[in-house]
Write a protein that holds these residues in place. Structure first.
Motif, mmCIF file in Angstrom:
data_model
loop_
_atom_site.group_PDB
_atom_site.id
_atom_site.type_symbol
_atom_site.label_atom_id
_atom_site.label_comp_id
_atom_site.label_asym_id
_atom_site.label_seq_id
_atom_site.Cartn_x
_atom_site.Cartn_y
_atom_site.Cartn_z
ATOM 1 N N SER A 16 -2.674 -1.285 -2.149
ATOM 2 C CA SER A 16 -3.007 -1.628 -0.772
ATOM 3 C C SER A 16 -4.510 -1.763 -0.540
ATOM 4 O O SER A 16 -5.301 -0.931 -0.994
ATOM 5 C CB SER A 16 -2.443 -0.571 0.179
ATOM 6 O OG SER A 16 -2.635 -0.957 1.523
ATOM 7 N N ARG A 40 5.028 0.930 -8.752
ATOM 8 C CA ARG A 40 3.957 1.457 -7.900
ATOM 9 C C ARG A 40 4.340 1.424 -6.423
ATOM 10 O O ARG A 40 4.000 2.337 -5.660
ATOM 11 C CB ARG A 40 2.664 0.670 -8.173
ATOM 12 C CG ARG A 40 2.104 1.000 -9.543
ATOM 13 C CD ARG A 40 1.120 -0.018 -10.058
ATOM 14 N NE ARG A 40 -0.175 0.037 -9.384
ATOM 15 C CZ ARG A 40 -1.261 -0.586 -9.845
ATOM 16 N NH1 ARG A 40 -1.204 -1.296 -10.973
ATOM 17 N NH2 ARG A 40 -2.397 -0.507 -9.192
ATOM 18 N N TYR A 41 5.060 0.390 -6.019
ATOM 19 C CA TYR A 41 5.516 0.294 -4.629
ATOM 20 C C TYR A 41 6.507 1.416 -4.302
ATOM 21 O O TYR A 41 6.333 2.150 -3.319
ATOM 22 C CB TYR A 41 6.151 -1.069 -4.387
ATOM 23 C CG TYR A 41 6.954 -1.173 -3.110
ATOM 24 C CD1 TYR A 41 6.331 -1.268 -1.877
ATOM 25 C CD2 TYR A 41 8.342 -1.164 -3.143
ATOM 26 C CE1 TYR A 41 7.064 -1.351 -0.699
ATOM 27 C CE2 TYR A 41 9.088 -1.248 -1.986
ATOM 28 C CZ TYR A 41 8.446 -1.339 -0.761
ATOM 29 O OH TYR A 41 9.188 -1.410 0.392
ATOM 30 N N GLY A 69 -0.388 -4.409 0.967
ATOM 31 C CA GLY A 69 0.033 -3.670 -0.211
ATOM 32 C C GLY A 69 1.043 -4.427 -1.037
ATOM 33 O O GLY A 69 1.458 -3.961 -2.092
ATOM 34 N N GLY A 124 12.257 6.070 -4.524
ATOM 35 C CA GLY A 124 10.920 6.254 -5.070
ATOM 36 C C GLY A 124 10.742 7.575 -5.788
ATOM 37 O O GLY A 124 10.001 7.657 -6.776
ATOM 38 N N GLN A 134 6.500 -0.683 5.281
ATOM 39 C CA GLN A 134 7.255 -0.987 4.071
ATOM 40 C C GLN A 134 7.714 -2.431 3.958
ATOM 41 O O GLN A 134 7.978 -2.894 2.848
ATOM 42 C CB GLN A 134 8.498 -0.091 3.996
ATOM 43 C CG GLN A 134 8.217 1.343 3.626
ATOM 44 C CD GLN A 134 9.514 2.082 3.322
ATOM 45 O OE1 GLN A 134 10.315 1.652 2.515
ATOM 46 N NE2 GLN A 134 9.716 3.194 4.002
ATOM 47 N N GLY A 192 4.859 4.725 -4.441
ATOM 48 C CA GLY A 192 3.889 4.807 -3.346
ATOM 49 C C GLY A 192 4.556 5.087 -2.014
ATOM 50 O O GLY A 192 4.065 5.891 -1.212
ATOM 51 N N VAL A 193 5.681 4.435 -1.748
ATOM 52 C CA VAL A 193 6.429 4.684 -0.516
ATOM 53 C C VAL A 193 6.885 6.143 -0.463
ATOM 54 O O VAL A 193 6.752 6.820 0.568
ATOM 55 C CB VAL A 193 7.629 3.724 -0.423
ATOM 56 C CG1 VAL A 193 8.602 4.183 0.656
ATOM 57 C CG2 VAL A 193 7.155 2.311 -0.149
ATOM 58 N N ASP A 229 3.971 8.475 0.107
ATOM 59 C CA ASP A 229 3.462 8.331 1.463
ATOM 60 C C ASP A 229 4.289 9.153 2.454
ATOM 61 O O ASP A 229 3.760 9.767 3.390
ATOM 62 C CB ASP A 229 3.484 6.846 1.844
ATOM 63 C CG ASP A 229 3.053 6.597 3.270
ATOM 64 O OD1 ASP A 229 1.951 7.027 3.642
ATOM 65 O OD2 ASP A 229 3.816 5.962 4.026
ATOM 66 N N TRP A 255 -0.713 3.428 -2.043
ATOM 67 C CA TRP A 255 0.383 2.914 -2.872
ATOM 68 C C TRP A 255 -0.107 2.707 -4.307
ATOM 69 O O TRP A 255 0.153 1.699 -4.938
ATOM 70 C CB TRP A 255 0.950 1.625 -2.301
ATOM 71 C CG TRP A 255 1.836 1.827 -1.099
ATOM 72 C CD1 TRP A 255 2.132 3.006 -0.476
ATOM 73 C CD2 TRP A 255 2.525 0.804 -0.364
ATOM 74 N NE1 TRP A 255 2.954 2.781 0.596
ATOM 75 C CE2 TRP A 255 3.216 1.448 0.699
ATOM 76 C CE3 TRP A 255 2.610 -0.573 -0.489
ATOM 77 C CZ2 TRP A 255 3.991 0.736 1.606
ATOM 78 C CZ3 TRP A 255 3.388 -1.290 0.423
ATOM 79 C CH2 TRP A 255 4.070 -0.640 1.457
ATOM 80 N N HIS A 256 -0.859 3.685 -4.803
ATOM 81 C CA HIS A 256 -1.329 3.676 -6.190
ATOM 82 C C HIS A 256 -2.104 2.405 -6.525
ATOM 83 O O HIS A 256 -1.898 1.776 -7.564
ATOM 84 C CB HIS A 256 -0.158 3.905 -7.145
ATOM 85 C CG HIS A 256 0.537 5.204 -6.889
ATOM 86 N ND1 HIS A 256 -0.033 6.431 -7.200
ATOM 87 C CD2 HIS A 256 1.726 5.482 -6.301
ATOM 88 C CE1 HIS A 256 0.788 7.392 -6.829
ATOM 89 N NE2 HIS A 256 1.853 6.857 -6.275
ATOM 90 N N ARG A 304 6.300 2.842 8.346
ATOM 91 C CA ARG A 304 5.559 3.157 7.116
ATOM 92 C C ARG A 304 5.056 1.903 6.413
ATOM 93 O O ARG A 304 4.745 1.928 5.234
ATOM 94 C CB ARG A 304 6.400 3.994 6.143
ATOM 95 C CG ARG A 304 7.092 5.199 6.751
ATOM 96 C CD ARG A 304 6.197 6.106 7.540
ATOM 97 N NE ARG A 304 5.136 6.738 6.762
ATOM 98 C CZ ARG A 304 4.270 7.625 7.271
ATOM 99 N NH1 ARG A 304 4.336 7.958 8.553
ATOM 100 N NH2 ARG A 304 3.355 8.150 6.504
#
Length: 466
Positions: A211, A311-312, A176, A340, A130, A315-316, A319, A207-208, A128
């Motif tokens: 990325s 956001r990370y 990202g 998240g 990450q 976003g994860v 996703d 990722w909002h 993913r």
């Protein structure tokens, strides 16, 4: 020039050789495929190699060359990071495939094909995307050509390994939270995290908004050639990206105001001594080239780092949420999703709204300077397996300590050039960052090309790969 040498020369040089008739696209491709066959069992850069379709593309590209057509990458072998849709292939994103094969190419791949680039295969990513290292339970570890016991970085690790090994001269990456800049620094390459919105991916705003997608190449000209194919503003008033690189190489770049900024959003952080020296040396080189360089710290304020983290993490989680078989994911990925999901919508809205305030805080700095020079990764490429069996939180904390200057620019959407700065005492590549306001990608390209002309970096190669 021997064809093996042409692989090392980079994508822009390969395109020039193809236009001049010094090599044909099918011949160049076969050399690249043989190199993959010889090197990739040890490097593990490619998830899949498209040998047969690439051969057909090379034949078509040569027909276009013979007809007198010219595009920046016509007939040039390129690789695609495994987060870009390719028609007819699955997109496992570093794990077990959970979706059917793609029905159409994504925008970047479609643009590369239209320009006649020859797509040789898809490069590995961590699950993913990450992490800033490229290791997964499904596909194993991708290795750094400069030191096979160390990571090439991530998440564009397979891309960087393929370029650093002289297999392809340029390949796609995405960023990202440093995923172009970290592999570029670890592998001695030039990469560009473009301005937000410059390169369409089909998943714009991932990722909002963190990325974006961009190139990693052996030289600045390689990255510029790819941008001239995939960027949204190639035909703007400022000329092409290749022309910007040429201005820098030719010394036609006027004096710039450059701020050397050592502090990260979390404050002053330890920087490995060779890497600190390399950044300071880059500042002196810029002064010698006629630029006005001053040390100036950036007023990020206390909310910059939390903006990225919110956001990370969210976003994860977002996703992963649509996947039908979350139980197939690695335990660390599932844990990241759980963390998240704890981020509520109101906190995400807060983080998104804070971006405008962060722009305002930095506006006075960028009113006085054109470019910011910063450290990139603060330590050596870490050994393969450093984060093996570590949980999501332990991994996040461990990697964040090594890249504290990097994620804030994803929050802001500013363009950042990943600049090679030489090698440390162990022979490992080092890098720095050149940062500009949105829309100044060409300026960063030109400045990087000027530094490259002053002290070229692409001639040195990893041992044992000739």
């Amino acid at each position: 020039m021997e064809i093996e040498e042409l692989l090392w020369a980079g994508a822009d040089a390969q395109a020039a050789a193809l236009r001049a008739g010094r090599v044909t696209a099918p011949v160049l491709l076969e050399v690249a495929l043989r190199r993959i066959e010889r090197l990739d069992p040890a490097l593990n850069a490619f998830r899949i190699v498209y040998a047969e379709s690439a051969r057909a593309e090379a034949v078509r590209a040569q027909e276009r060359i013979d007809a007198g057509e010219e595009t920046p990458l016509l007939g040039v072998p390129v690789a695609v990071k495994d987060d870009q849709p390719v028609a007819g292939d699955v997109m496992p994103l570093g794990g077990r495939p959970q979706t059917p094969p793609e029905t159409a190419d994504g925008p970047m791949v479609a643009a590369l094909r239209a320009a006649g680039a020859v797509i040789v295969g898809r490069t590995h990513v961590p699950e993913r995307m990450q992490w800033p290292f490229t290791e997964s339970l499904t596909f194993g570890a991708t290795r750094n050509p400069w030191a096979p016991n160390r990571t090439p970085g991530g998440s564009s690790g397979g891309t960087a390994a393929a370029v650093a090994a002289g297999i392809v001269g340029v390949a796609t990456g995405s960023d990202g939270g440093g995923s172009i800049r970290i592999p570029s620094a670890f592998c001695g390459l030039f990469g560009l995290k473009p301005s937000r919105g410059l390169v369409s991916t089909g998943n714009d705003g991932g990722w909002h908004g963190l990325s974006v997608a961009g190139p990693i190449g052996r030289t600045v000209a390689d990255a510029a050639a790819m941008l001239d194919v995939v960027a949204a503003d190639v035909h703007g008033a400022d000329g092409t990206y290749a022309e910007a690189a040429a201005r820098g190489r030719d010394g036609a770049l006027g004096p710039l105001r450059i701020a050397l900024a050592w502090r990260a959003p979390v404050g002053r952080v330890p920087i490995e001594k060779d890497r600190r020296r390399a950044v300071a040396d880059t500042a002196e080189r810029l002064r010698a080239l006629g630029h006005h360089v001053v040390e100036r710290e950036l007023p990020f304020g206390p909310r910059a780092a939390p903006q990225f983290v919110v956001r990370y993490l969210r976003g994860v989680a977002d996703d992963v949420e649509p996947l039908p078989h979350k139980e197939w994911l690695e335990a660390r990925t599932r844990a990241g999703r759980r963390i998240g999901r704890l981020v509520p919508d109101r906190v995400l809205r807060w983080a998104m709204a804070q971006e405008a305030l962060l722009h305002e805080r930095l506006a006075p700095v960028f009113a006085d300077v054109d470019v910011v020079l910063q450290p990139s990764v603060t330590d050596k490429p870490w050994p393969i397996g450093t984060f093996q069996r570590k949980g999501a939180l332990a991994t996040m904390l461990g990697v964040s300590q090594r890249m504290p200057h990097i994620p804030v620019w994803n929050v802001l959407g500013y363009p950042v050039a990943a600049l090679p700065t030489g090698f440390d005492g162990d022979g490992l590549p080092m890098g720095a960052q050149l940062v500009g306001l949105p829309g100044t990608d060409r300026r960063l390209i030109a400045l990087a090309a000027q530094l490259e002309a002053d002290r070229p970096w692409a001639g040195r190669r990893p041992a044992g790969l000739d």
